[in-house]
Design a protein around this motif. Structure first.
Motif, PDB file in Angstrom:
ATOM      1  N   VAL A   1       1.181  -1.100   0.054  1.00  0.00           N
ATOM      2  CA  VAL A   1       0.117  -0.249  -0.207  1.00  0.00           C
ATOM      3  C   VAL A   1       1.050   1.317   0.418  1.00  0.00           C
ATOM      4  O   VAL A   1       1.963   1.033   0.353  1.00  0.00           O
ATOM      5  N   LYS A   2       0.009   2.587  -0.689  1.00  0.00           N
ATOM      6  CA  LYS A   2       0.770   3.639  -0.857  1.00  0.00           C
ATOM      7  C   LYS A   2       0.366   4.135   0.256  1.00  0.00           C
ATOM      8  O   LYS A   2      -0.848   5.027  -0.377  1.00  0.00           O
ATOM      9  N   VAL A   3       0.877   5.638   1.218  1.00  0.00           N
ATOM     10  CA  VAL A   3       0.018   6.522   2.214  1.00  0.00           C
ATOM     11  C   VAL A   3      -0.282   7.963   1.282  1.00  0.00           C
ATOM     12  O   VAL A   3       0.869   8.364   0.666  1.00  0.00           O
ATOM     13  N   ARG A   4      -1.402   7.271   1.372  1.00  0.00           N
ATOM     14  CA  ARG A   4      -2.257   8.807   0.344  1.00  0.00           C
ATOM     15  C   ARG A   4      -2.147  10.413   0.942  1.00  0.00           C
ATOM     16  O   ARG A   4      -2.409   9.886   2.441  1.00  0.00           O
ATOM     17  N   PHE A   5      -2.499  11.323   0.411  1.00  0.00           N
ATOM     18  CA  PHE A   5      -2.102  12.229   1.073  1.00  0.00           C
ATOM     19  C   PHE A   5      -3.659  12.204   2.308  1.00  0.00           C
ATOM     20  O   PHE A   5      -3.643  12.884   3.375  1.00  0.00           O
ATOM     21  N   SER A   6      -4.442  12.169   1.679  1.00  0.00           N
ATOM     22  CA  SER A   6      -6.087  11.737   2.410  1.00  0.00           C
ATOM     23  C   SER A   6      -5.872  10.956   3.713  1.00  0.00           C
ATOM     24  O   SER A   6      -6.854  10.990   4.750  1.00  0.00           O
ATOM     25  N   GLU A   7      -4.841  10.111   3.401  1.00  0.00           N
ATOM     26  CA  GLU A   7      -4.438   9.858   4.783  1.00  0.00           C
ATOM     27  C   GLU A   7      -3.771   9.720   6.086  1.00  0.00           C
ATOM     28  O   GLU A   7      -3.841   9.227   7.579  1.00  0.00           O
ATOM     29  N   THR A   8      -3.444  10.972   5.795  1.00  0.00           N
ATOM     30  CA  THR A   8      -2.662  12.025   6.952  1.00  0.00           C
ATOM     31  C   THR A   8      -3.446  13.269   7.660  1.00  0.00           C
ATOM     32  O   THR A   8      -4.665  13.493   6.975  1.00  0.00           O
ATOM     33  N   ASP A   9      -3.054  13.373   8.734  1.00  0.00           N
ATOM     34  CA  ASP A   9      -2.952  14.514   9.250  1.00  0.00           C
ATOM     35  C   ASP A   9      -2.457  15.927   9.101  1.00  0.00           C
ATOM     36  O   ASP A   9      -1.953  16.066   8.091  1.00  0.00           O
TER      37      ASP A   9
ATOM     38  N   ILE B   1       4.746   6.834  10.223  1.00  0.00           N
ATOM     39  CA  ILE B   1       4.167   6.763   9.860  1.00  0.00           C
ATOM     40  C   ILE B   1       3.691   8.181   8.457  1.00  0.00           C
ATOM     41  O   ILE B   1       2.744   8.561   8.819  1.00  0.00           O
ATOM     42  N   TYR B   2       4.654   8.467   7.144  1.00  0.00           N
ATOM     43  CA  TYR B   2       4.007   9.393   6.814  1.00  0.00           C
ATOM     44  C   TYR B   2       3.724   9.148   5.399  1.00  0.00           C
ATOM     45  O   TYR B   2       3.471   7.983   4.485  1.00  0.00           O
ATOM     46  N   PHE B   3       2.925  10.448   4.815  1.00  0.00           N
ATOM     47  CA  PHE B   3       2.659  10.893   3.133  1.00  0.00           C
ATOM     48  C   PHE B   3       3.856   9.879   2.603  1.00  0.00           C
ATOM     49  O   PHE B   3       4.493  10.324   2.629  1.00  0.00           O
ATOM     50  N   ASP B   4       2.729   9.552   1.614  1.00  0.00           N
ATOM     51  CA  ASP B   4       3.830   8.659   0.850  1.00  0.00           C
ATOM     52  C   ASP B   4       4.663   7.732   1.323  1.00  0.00           C
ATOM     53  O   ASP B   4       5.094   7.471  -0.006  1.00  0.00           O
TER      54      ASP B   4
END
Length: 155
Positions: free
Chosen positions: A23-31, A84-87
């Motif tokens: 999986v890749k962390v999307r911008f919408s999944e971050t705070d 865990i961070y964006f992208d």
């Protein structure tokens, strides 16, 4: 490593996973601070779990029209070890820890693109009847597929 109740030997446990889903962390999944929102981990567990069940051939049986059983989550937990961070590119590892008459206990491990362990987790899935909502035992086909996918000495 931290003492986590459902893990006896962390290194052995972490090395026992064989299935992973990227999986890749999307911008919408971050705070606001750019790190993964803590609730999204459970979505990653779900994605990994569904793909794992497809891989071992039980998801297809649950999705058939004639099938009576469906899996439901009865409990789910996680331990956050590293941010865990964006992208970030992640691997969501899933394995069966134990199999009951109507349930299966799954363990999860999430690593980032550097191989760092970021999150651990576990959860129990129970097979219930679509109409009654009561738990039902695994049929032989599903039970065999669940058992054949395990590598844990606890099974």
């Amino acid at each position: 490593m931290k003492n986590i109740a459902y893990i006896e030997n962390f290194e052995d446990w972490a090395n026992s996973f064989t299935y992973s889903y990227p999986v890749k962390v999307r911008f919408s999944e971050t705070d606001l601070f750019g790190h993964l929102n803590n609730t999204k981990v459970f979505v990653f567990f779900e994605e990994g779990r569904i793909e794992f069940f497809k891989e071992i051939g039980v998801m297809q049986q649950w999705l058939t029209r004639g099938g009576e059983g469906i899996p439901v989550t009865s409990d789910l937990q996680c331990n956050y070890l590293r941010q865990i961070y964006f992208d970030d590119r992640l691997d969501v590892f899933v394995k069966i820890h134990s199999i009951g008459q109507t349930s299966v206990d799954l363990h999860y491990l999430i690593k980032n693109q550097h191989g760092d362990i970021c999150i651990t987790g576990r959860g129990r899935m129970v097979q219930v009847h679509k109409k009654t909502g009561k738990s039902i035992e695994w049929d032989e086909v599903i039970k065999n597929k669940l058992h054949s996918s395990t590598t844990s000495a606890n099974i």
